[in-house]
Design an enzyme around this catalytic site. Sequence first.
Site, short mmCIF file in Angstrom:
data_model
loop_
_atom_site.label_atom_id
_atom_site.label_comp_id
_atom_site.label_asym_id
_atom_site.label_seq_id
_atom_site.Cartn_x
_atom_site.Cartn_y
_atom_site.Cartn_z
CG MET A 121 26.80 27.75 -73.83
SD MET A 121 27.67 26.86 -75.12
CE MET A 121 28.27 25.44 -74.21
CD GLU A 125 25.72 31.07 -45.87
OE1 GLU A 125 25.90 31.80 -46.88
OE2 GLU A 125 25.63 31.51 -44.71
CE LYS A 159 20.98 30.34 -30.78
NZ LYS A 159 21.37 31.75 -30.95
CG PHE A 167 17.16 38.75 -36.90
CD1 PHE A 167 17.32 39.74 -37.86
CD2 PHE A 167 18.27 38.05 -36.47
CE1 PHE A 167 18.57 40.04 -38.37
CE2 PHE A 167 19.54 38.35 -36.97
CZ PHE A 167 19.68 39.34 -37.93
CD GLN A 168 20.42 36.00 -39.44
OE1 GLN A 168 20.72 35.14 -38.61
NE2 GLN A 168 21.33 36.63 -40.16
#
Lengths: 230, 600
Positions: free
Chosen positions: B510, B87, B199, B149-150
């Site tokens: 760097m 993502e 959802k 969940f999630q």
Amino acid sequence: MSSEDSQANNSDEEIPKHGLQGPHPDERPHPTGRRNSQGIRIDPEVEAEHSPRRAVISALVEDEPGVLSRVSGLVSRRQFNIESLTVGPTTVDGHSRLTMVVEEPDPGIDQIEKQLAKLKPVIAVGELDDDMVRTELVLLKVEGEEPDKVHAVTDMYEGKTLDAGPRTITVQLTGDEQKIDDAVDAFRQFGIIEIARTGQTALARGDQATVPGEEPGTSGEPTTPANYDD
Amino acid sequence: MSEPAPPTRDDDEADGATDATGESEPESESESESTDPTPVTTGASSVIRALENAGVEAAFGVQGGAIMPIYDALYDSDIRHVTMAHEQGAAHAADAFGVVRNEPGVCLATSGPGATNLVTGIADANMDSDGVLALTGQVPSGMVGSDAFQETDTIGVTTPITKHNYFADDADAVGDTVGEAFALAGEGRPGPTLVDLPKDVTQGGTDREPGPAETPKTTTPKTVPDDDAVAAAARAIEDAERPLMLLGGGVIKADAAEEARAFAREFGIPVVTTMPGIGSFPEDDELCLSWAGMHGTGYANMAVTHTDVLVAVGTRFDDRLTGGIDTFAPEAEVVHIDIDPAEISKNVHADYPVIGDAGNALDALSSEIAADPDTEEWREQCLTWKDEYPMDYATPEDEPLKPQFVVECLDEATSDRAIVTSGVGQHQMWAAQYWTFTEPRTWVSSHGLGTMGYGLPSAIGARLAAEDDQEVVCVDGDGSFLMTIQELSVAVREELDITVAVLNNEYIGMVRQWQDAFFEGRHMAAEYNWCPEFDKLAEAFGARGWRVDDYDEVADAVEEAIDYDGPSVIDFHIDPRENVYPMVASGGANGKFALSEDQL
């Protein structure tokens, strides 16, 4: 690994001094620093330093879920300190007024207003003048051993007794910050058990609008946003 | 994993674009039906309709439980969806797509880990004021707050890094919300917006066609500056002896590069840019001193240090640009043009604030200035500095390959309109220093947040946004490339013509440079000699790969990679000890830039 050789070059003198051509920093002309820590160019005649002051900022917001956390989160993550924050509905449906007391130098206060104005639910923001009408409510719970004296002090500060039991007395006081501070001092003699203060809430005096562009509440009309006009 | 069954699609096969199926609510299809292939039946389909209405052509994302209804609705849409490997890649790709197109890019993710993986990309877009619309799935609203969940509090997590975010709780309104979020992302000072989509809302039935995308009325910025402010600024510029224009990324976002060029040329004012402002002014123009700041050119930093009127346009005066505030443009009165009033006097006090759209403001200023400032001597001085502090590097034949040489070769082998994306680190600075940029929206990089790994996914987004004849080159570092290298699979699958040039010094360079300068050369955790062989890895992904160690191999490899019509990776093994100069020490005075380590 093929890079072993370069890994070995760790000691100071072996690090090659790569770089560009040009005069050494000390050989270049340098104007002396003439800005302060706030980025303000210092006028030799006027030292442009700002000391913190206490400001009351009023914001008219759309009353949507999470608006308070958006506002307080924005202020805190930009490292401005909120002294107090009150919020409640107004006469217009779906609008809330939020009153914030902050202590910051002027550029900070200006930033708070401008950053708040950028939030989507914020309709308008303004700092209130010194002649604003402001007040705070406090509940004080003190030891109940000397009810007469407690009552007398409560009277002197035009307070109200909300609860009086054999061991504790709870009083309610309203007023400006100074009055509340004084009253709290006065109640100390009895032994203060608990305090709950609401923080200042305020309105502009007279005909002035509390936030720029605000319509009189009796009209019931939503306020025209004015947050991008300085 | 997701227990509620997705809504059944009536047309389960692709039965033609005009097939308006569905027994539900036929009366709702009256007005917009003639052009729309499918009516809005669910929250999800109204979300997609809102994106279509806004003209969205591409979206980047990853599937998942809570976002499935949205993806299901995308099945029927012409919007090109690019499945990314992660993502974060989706957010960066959307960001870059938006930068190149100058409109908000769109990314999608599911709830929980999907949404949190977007966070880096959203934060990156926020710091660079890039318009991005992020759509995240969320657990059904009845389960929100139960640690389902999630589940993640996506609104809470993204509030500090978005322009605004929305929790969509109504299937009837969700299309309009998404339209508003898209419009808000691109309005005024652009920035990321997010819509969190439970959802049950996206699955919920609705026949509401979303209206045109409109921004909330509380956010409409002022685009035309006040006459008084313009007049005051004009007087200051007329009186200037050493005026300097500082062009920031806002110039490009406001599509005001033309106005800025005209302004500088009309009044003979030298120009420096910020790093995000690269491309707003042609770097091969005599007036251009390239970019100022920590690793900017010596001449740009000298000009900033000595100017008496700094005309800053669309910049927020980041500390990597200003160095120490007390020594930044110490003699200058500052004219600050910006569309965001909150940027005025935030970091550097503006003596002459001009709030409005950059193009409008420059046009207004231009017509208000009555007498041209006399800048001849000052321009001469700037040219002297160009000679005194040239951007150059040594290329001894027996030394390992110099990264600057590689960048110059790539620049030469590509057209002026080629788009360069980069990761973050030394390679980013060399790309910005040694590529001669002449056009806006050809430099796509992570500036404010400094996100390693930005290069490859942003090249994917840029490739999809670019025109066919524009080359897309990703200049990456070994450490940066490794952070999002999985997106190479996407470039291969989508057959994207991207050239990745890895400037491989087997260091997180760097950091190594700073360790050399400030930590006595103690290279703690900066050695990356465990990196894979990127050319072989590229081949493993199905891309083309080359490894280049010597000067005489550079040109051929570059030519082959640019010519190859697909993703290619050149692993340039460069001098591991090469450092980026000039360098202004963090918080130091811009005029005291170091030209080598012993000047730090």
